[in-house]
Design a protein around this motif. Structure first.
Motif, PDB file in Angstrom:
ATOM      1  N   THR A 135       0.843  -1.199   0.000  1.00  0.00           N
ATOM      2  CA  THR A 135       0.000   0.000   0.000  1.00  0.00           C
ATOM      3  C   THR A 135       0.882   1.255   0.000  1.00  0.00           C
ATOM      4  OG1 THR A 135      -0.141  -0.178   2.396  1.00  0.00           O
ATOM      5  CG2 THR A 135      -1.979  -1.069   1.130  1.00  0.00           C
ATOM      6  N   TYR A 136       0.213   2.403  -0.168  1.00  0.00           N
ATOM      7  CA  TYR A 136       0.944   3.674  -0.132  1.00  0.00           C
ATOM      8  C   TYR A 136       1.438   3.961   1.285  1.00  0.00           C
ATOM      9  CZ  TYR A 136      -1.539   4.650  -4.531  1.00  0.00           C
ATOM     10  OH  TYR A 136      -2.060   4.606  -5.786  1.00  0.00           O
ATOM     11  N   GLN A 137       2.216   5.023   1.415  1.00  0.00           N
ATOM     12  CA  GLN A 137       2.577   5.520   2.740  1.00  0.00           C
ATOM     13  C   GLN A 137       1.374   6.310   3.265  1.00  0.00           C
ATOM     14  OE1 GLN A 137       5.054   9.098   3.312  1.00  0.00           O
ATOM     15  NE2 GLN A 137       6.484   7.773   4.381  1.00  0.00           N
ATOM     16  N   HIS A 138       0.602   5.702   4.176  1.00  0.00           N
ATOM     17  CA  HIS A 138      -0.584   6.394   4.692  1.00  0.00           C
ATOM     18  C   HIS A 138      -0.300   7.149   5.986  1.00  0.00           C
ATOM     19  CE1 HIS A 138      -3.692   5.317   1.784  1.00  0.00           C
ATOM     20  NE2 HIS A 138      -3.041   4.175   1.643  1.00  0.00           N
ATOM     21  N   HIS A 139       0.885   6.956   6.542  1.00  0.00           N
ATOM     22  CA  HIS A 139       1.297   7.847   7.635  1.00  0.00           C
ATOM     23  C   HIS A 139       2.445   8.685   7.092  1.00  0.00           C
ATOM     24  CE1 HIS A 139       1.965   9.542  11.540  1.00  0.00           C
ATOM     25  NE2 HIS A 139       0.892   8.933  11.971  1.00  0.00           N
ATOM     26  N   ALA A 142       5.662  13.832   5.239  1.00  0.00           N
ATOM     27  CA  ALA A 142       5.586  15.236   4.823  1.00  0.00           C
ATOM     28  C   ALA A 142       4.833  16.053   5.880  1.00  0.00           C
ATOM     29  CB  ALA A 142       4.862  15.330   3.481  1.00  0.00           C
ATOM     30  N   PRO A 143       5.028  17.384   5.902  1.00  0.00           N
ATOM     31  CA  PRO A 143       4.290  18.244   6.846  1.00  0.00           C
ATOM     32  C   PRO A 143       2.778  18.067   6.720  1.00  0.00           C
ATOM     33  CG  PRO A 143       6.037  19.484   5.766  1.00  0.00           C
ATOM     34  CD  PRO A 143       5.979  18.154   5.082  1.00  0.00           C
ATOM     35  N   SER A 144       2.073  18.298   7.829  1.00  0.00           N
ATOM     36  CA  SER A 144       0.644  17.960   7.886  1.00  0.00           C
ATOM     37  C   SER A 144      -0.232  18.845   7.001  1.00  0.00           C
ATOM     38  CB  SER A 144       0.158  18.028   9.329  1.00  0.00           C
ATOM     39  OG  SER A 144       0.330  19.332   9.842  1.00  0.00           O
ATOM     40  N   ASP A 145       0.277  20.028   6.581  1.00  0.00           N
ATOM     41  CA  ASP A 145      -0.535  20.890   5.713  1.00  0.00           C
ATOM     42  C   ASP A 145      -0.196  20.688   4.238  1.00  0.00           C
ATOM     43  OD1 ASP A 145       1.951  22.069   5.728  1.00  0.00           O
ATOM     44  OD2 ASP A 145       1.216  24.110   6.100  1.00  0.00           O
ATOM     45  N   GLN A 146       0.446  19.558   3.930  1.00  0.00           N
ATOM     46  CA  GLN A 146       0.703  19.197   2.534  1.00  0.00           C
ATOM     47  C   GLN A 146       0.032  17.872   2.218  1.00  0.00           C
ATOM     48  OE1 GLN A 146       4.939  19.146   1.758  1.00  0.00           O
ATOM     49  NE2 GLN A 146       5.239  21.190   2.621  1.00  0.00           N
ATOM     50  N   GLY A 147      -0.527  17.781   0.993  1.00  0.00           N
ATOM     51  CA  GLY A 147      -1.063  16.504   0.557  1.00  0.00           C
ATOM     52  C   GLY A 147       0.075  15.551   0.242  1.00  0.00           C
ATOM     53  N   SER A 148      -0.213  14.231   0.319  1.00  0.00           N
ATOM     54  CA  SER A 148       0.857  13.266  -0.008  1.00  0.00           C
ATOM     55  C   SER A 148       0.397  12.164  -0.955  1.00  0.00           C
ATOM     56  CB  SER A 148       1.436  12.650   1.260  1.00  0.00           C
ATOM     57  OG  SER A 148       0.508  11.807   1.899  1.00  0.00           O
ATOM     58  N   HIS A 149      -0.894  11.816  -0.946  1.00  0.00           N
ATOM     59  CA  HIS A 149      -1.364  10.846  -1.943  1.00  0.00           C
ATOM     60  C   HIS A 149      -2.705  11.318  -2.509  1.00  0.00           C
ATOM     61  CE1 HIS A 149      -4.552   8.834   0.382  1.00  0.00           C
ATOM     62  NE2 HIS A 149      -3.732   8.661   1.392  1.00  0.00           N
ATOM     63  N   TYR A 150      -3.015  10.820  -3.716  1.00  0.00           N
ATOM     64  CA  TYR A 150      -4.268  11.210  -4.369  1.00  0.00           C
ATOM     65  C   TYR A 150      -5.413  10.315  -3.934  1.00  0.00           C
ATOM     66  CZ  TYR A 150      -1.741  14.315  -7.477  1.00  0.00           C
ATOM     67  OH  TYR A 150      -0.976  15.341  -7.960  1.00  0.00           O
ATOM     68  N   VAL A 151      -6.622  10.840  -4.013  1.00  0.00           N
ATOM     69  CA  VAL A 151      -7.827  10.002  -3.873  1.00  0.00           C
ATOM     70  C   VAL A 151      -8.737  10.272  -5.074  1.00  0.00           C
ATOM     71  CG1 VAL A 151      -7.736   9.908  -1.348  1.00  0.00           C
ATOM     72  CG2 VAL A 151      -9.072  11.712  -2.453  1.00  0.00           C
ATOM     73  N   ARG A 168     -10.374  13.874  -8.745  1.00  0.00           N
ATOM     74  CA  ARG A 168      -9.125  13.400  -8.141  1.00  0.00           C
ATOM     75  C   ARG A 168      -8.507  14.553  -7.374  1.00  0.00           C
ATOM     76  NH1 ARG A 168      -3.698  11.441 -10.191  1.00  0.00           N
ATOM     77  NH2 ARG A 168      -3.490   9.412  -9.200  1.00  0.00           N
ATOM     78  N   VAL A 169      -8.230  14.353  -6.083  1.00  0.00           N
ATOM     79  CA  VAL A 169      -7.611  15.412  -5.282  1.00  0.00           C
ATOM     80  C   VAL A 169      -6.459  14.835  -4.457  1.00  0.00           C
ATOM     81  CG1 VAL A 169      -9.746  16.779  -5.133  1.00  0.00           C
ATOM     82  CG2 VAL A 169      -9.189  15.162  -3.315  1.00  0.00           C
ATOM     83  N   LEU A 170      -5.519  15.715  -4.131  1.00  0.00           N
ATOM     84  CA  LEU A 170      -4.368  15.343  -3.308  1.00  0.00           C
ATOM     85  C   LEU A 170      -4.733  15.583  -1.843  1.00  0.00           C
ATOM     86  CD1 LEU A 170      -1.317  14.520  -3.557  1.00  0.00           C
ATOM     87  CD2 LEU A 170      -0.792  16.972  -3.511  1.00  0.00           C
ATOM     88  N   VAL A 171      -4.523  14.591  -0.982  1.00  0.00           N
ATOM     89  CA  VAL A 171      -4.879  14.733   0.438  1.00  0.00           C
ATOM     90  C   VAL A 171      -3.687  14.366   1.326  1.00  0.00           C
ATOM     91  CG1 VAL A 171      -7.318  14.223   0.021  1.00  0.00           C
ATOM     92  CG2 VAL A 171      -5.764  12.344   0.659  1.00  0.00           C
ATOM     93  N   ASN A 172      -3.760  14.811   2.573  1.00  0.00           N
ATOM     94  CA  ASN A 172      -2.760  14.384   3.553  1.00  0.00           C
ATOM     95  C   ASN A 172      -3.195  13.040   4.152  1.00  0.00           C
ATOM     96  OD1 ASN A 172      -4.838  15.247   5.180  1.00  0.00           O
ATOM     97  ND2 ASN A 172      -3.687  16.854   6.209  1.00  0.00           N
TER      98      ASN A 172
END
Ligand SMILES: [Mn+2]
Length: 241
Positions: A135-139, A142-151, A168-172
């Motif tokens: 799976t992706y890195q779900h934890h 990166a800083p908490s106010d940046q997205g890291s994976h798409y949904v 499709r959006v980038l979320v933290n």
């Protein structure tokens, strides 16, 4: 026009040498900014959930510790983190009472898992251990106010309306658990590319929206994320009028 009262269950945290009933400042600030009145709900006495439920117009279930697996009929695996069963019991009861009273619910991170468990679904206790592919890195690191994976956002969902039709959006991402078996009255409305469920909504109405990411940490840099909280406060207002 009365402002809607938004109940936020408090997590028990050790601060110095004292236990405190705490909610995160970010949720409180976001609810106030959206026009709601946040009320902190202590979670040491689950039997009082009915009284608290009467007081509120909407229920915000925030991020927090792992949910104890006995609430979905399992024993803990070694990868489980800290759990608090008084918090679990209170939030599960508050969820069922809000659903029965048709009061809006917004779930954030742990809140998405609590909603699903309360309504009869279950969760992965640990994604990395229990999902049989990488799976992706779900934890995120990166800083908490940046997205890291798409949904990917489901067509026709409330979430898609909130995101102005985007698919499709980038979320933290700060979780190691996620929805597994979906509760019968919910539908999946956002999924990561690795198959992890990232948002659920109620099937038959607009009362429940729960996201696995943290809009309260993103909204200052992404106005669409504030719309998640604003839309929830507005739905709570409709009910209170
Ligand atoms: Mn994630």
């Amino acid at each position: 026009m009365a402002k809607p009262i938004i109940g936020i269950p408090a997590e028990r945290r050790l601060v110095g040498d004292s236990y405190r009933n705490t909610v995160n400042q970010n949720e409180v600030v976001a609810v106030v900014k959206a026009g709601g009145v946040p009320v902190i709900i202590p979670t040491r006495e689950p039997d009082l959930a009915a009284e608290y439920s009467e007081l509120i117009d909407g229920l915000l279930l925030p991020g927090g510790p792992d949910v104890a697996p006995r609430f979905f009929g399992e024993e803990p695996i070694p990868q489980m983190d800290e759990a608090d069963d008084l918090l679990d019991a209170t939030e599960i009861t508050l969820t069922n009472l809000a659903v029965a009273a048709r009061k809006p619910i917004l779930g954030i991170c742990r809140g998405a898992q609590v909603v699903n468990i309360a309504l009869g679904g279950d969760i992965y206790q640990d994604i990395a251990t229990q999902i049989d592919h990488q799976t992706y890195q779900h934890h995120q690191t990166a800083p908490s106010d940046q997205g890291s994976h798409y949904v990917d956002i489901a067509e026709g969902s409330m979430l898609q309306t909130i995101f102005h039709g985007q698919s499709r959006v980038l979320v933290n991402s700060f979780h190691h658990q996620s929805v597994r078996k979906l509760a019968p009255q919910l539908k999946v409305t956002a999924t990561a590319g690795d198959g992890v469920i990232e948002a659920v909504e109620s099937k038959d109405n607009d009362l429940i929206l729960a996201v696995q990411w943290h809009p309260e940490l993103l909204y200052k840099v992404n106005a669409d994320e504030f719309a998640i909280i604003e839309a929830f406060v507005n739905r709570s207002k409709k009910v209170s009028e």
